[in-house]
Enzyme design. Structure first.
Site, PDB file in Angstrom:
ATOM      1  CG  HIS A   1      -2.072  -0.856   1.185  1.00  0.00           C
ATOM      2  ND1 HIS A   1      -1.993  -2.192   0.924  1.00  0.00           N
ATOM      3  CD2 HIS A   1      -3.397  -0.573   1.334  1.00  0.00           C
ATOM      4  CE1 HIS A   1      -3.215  -2.702   0.927  1.00  0.00           C
ATOM      5  NE2 HIS A   1      -4.091  -1.752   1.176  1.00  0.00           N
TER       6      HIS A   1
ATOM      7  CD  GLU B   1      -5.752   4.035   1.710  1.00  0.00           C
ATOM      8  OE1 GLU B   1      -4.853   3.378   2.275  1.00  0.00           O
ATOM      9  OE2 GLU B   1      -6.968   3.842   1.913  1.00  0.00           O
TER      10      GLU B   1
ATOM     11  CG  ASP C   1      -9.264  -1.240   0.375  1.00  0.00           C
ATOM     12  OD1 ASP C   1      -8.453  -2.082   0.790  1.00  0.00           O
ATOM     13  OD2 ASP C   1      -9.122  -0.022   0.599  1.00  0.00           O
ATOM     14  CG  ASP C   2     -11.567  -2.690   3.585  1.00  0.00           C
ATOM     15  OD1 ASP C   2     -10.888  -3.617   4.069  1.00  0.00           O
ATOM     16  OD2 ASP C   2     -11.113  -1.565   3.339  1.00  0.00           O
TER      17      ASP C   2
HETATM   18 ZN   LIG Z   1      -6.200  -1.828   1.169  1.00  0.00          ZN
END
Ligand SMILES: [Zn+2]
Length: 317
Positions: free
Chosen positions: A194, A197, A275-276
């Site tokens: 990651h 972001e 992602d989620d």
């Molecule tokens: Zn993530």
């Protein structure tokens, strides 16, 4: 010729879109489940997040409150994996990258073969037709000596195929993680982390350079730098982008203004992911449709992005 996927996008036919093969290469399995399936398995109803969060701390708080109680302890986390595979199957995901955090070995009396075998059996039971890319996960706040110690038995198994680094992007400088990425590279894992972001375009560039990444999770900050975008395009570094997540975490104002367009136009290889899924109440199908409806991409461009995820040797845009 128009593909089935393009036709379904134009028609807004979500049922048709769902059955067309798609990848999800950015998925945290303890929050990747399907709401109905999670309720059935655990009795916990996870209503999706309905307001924009302001920080990763707020996100982790939300996760603890709403999802933590559903997937508690080592076996609970395995139910998380099961619900994520179930969600992927319902959503037509045929290629899924996700896996357990190396820290979790401490929940399994350090028995990584047993943990691995448990995950393998869940995959075989719930979604054997899905190409599962077993990921070795690293948390950015963990001291490197622990990450080295915990990851060693994962790497020894010659089973894991990718590595990811996540959680607070500012917890420790990226170069700290070089040793564990070198070890993963020596074992032939696909390297990703990651970056960009919450951080900057330079953070994306630095992460790729220092860790020799093949891919970046998010990486959207790169859109602010033509140089970094050129670097990513020239080196064929794929960005696994999650548009709804970026909006719900306040990184991007709206779908229509999402920087994925700018990245794509600069020749950067991008994919669309969840992602989620459980947290946002979405699937990867919804992400494609939202990008199409917001006028970010044409159906043909989204078809190319879909194909980018189904192979590790994607074509250049
Ligand atoms: Zn993530």
């Amino acid at each position: 010729m128009t593909s089935d996927f393009e036709a379904a996008l134009v028609a807004g036919d979500i049922a048709a879109l769902r059955v067309i093969p798609k990848a999800d290469l950015h998925n945290h399995f303890t929050s990747g489940g399907n709401r109905d399936y999670v309720r059935e398995k655990t009795g916990v109803d996870v209503a999706p997040l309905d307001y924009v969060l302001k920080s990763m701390d707020e996100m982790h708080e939300w996760m603890d409150q709403h999802i933590g109680r559903a997937f508690h302890g080592p076996q609970g986390r395995m139910i998380g994996l099961e619900t994520t595979l179930a969600q992927a199957r319902l959503d037509g995901v045929t290629r899924l990258d996700c896996g357990e955090d190396v820290w979790a070995m401490t929940l399994w009396d350090r028995d990584v073969p047993r943990l691995t075998e448990t995950m393998r059996a869940i995959h075989a039971r719930i979604a054997p037709d899905i190409e599962w890319i077993p990921q070795m996960g690293l948390s950015r706040h963990c001291p490197i000596q622990y990450l080295m110690e915990w990851s060693a038995p994962f790497l020894e198994l010659d089973f894991y195929q990718s590595v990811d680094l996540y959680a607070d992007e500012f917890a420790q400088p990226i170069e700290v993680f070089k040793p564990v990425y070198r070890a993963a590279k020596a074992k032939g894992l696909r390297l990703r982390a990651h970056a960009g972001e919450w951080g900057t375009a330079d953070d994306v560039w630095q992460a790729v350079e220092e860790l020799e990444l093949d891919e970046v999770q998010h990486g959207i900050a790169a859109a602010s730098s033509p140089q970094v975008m050129r670097f990513l395009a020239d080196n064929r570094i794929r960005l696994n982008v999650c548009p709804t997540s970026n909006i719900m975490l306040g990184r991007v104002e709206s779908m229509a203004t999402h920087p994925i367009r700018k990245l794509f136009d600069a020749g950067v290889i991008v994919t669309v992911n969840t992602d989620d899924a459980l947290m946002f109440g979405i699937g990867v199908t919804d992400e494609y449709l939202a990008l199409y409806r917001a006028g970010v991409f044409t159906a043909a461009e989204l078809e190319q992005i879909r194909l980018n995820g189904l192979t590790d040797q994607p074509l250049r845009p």
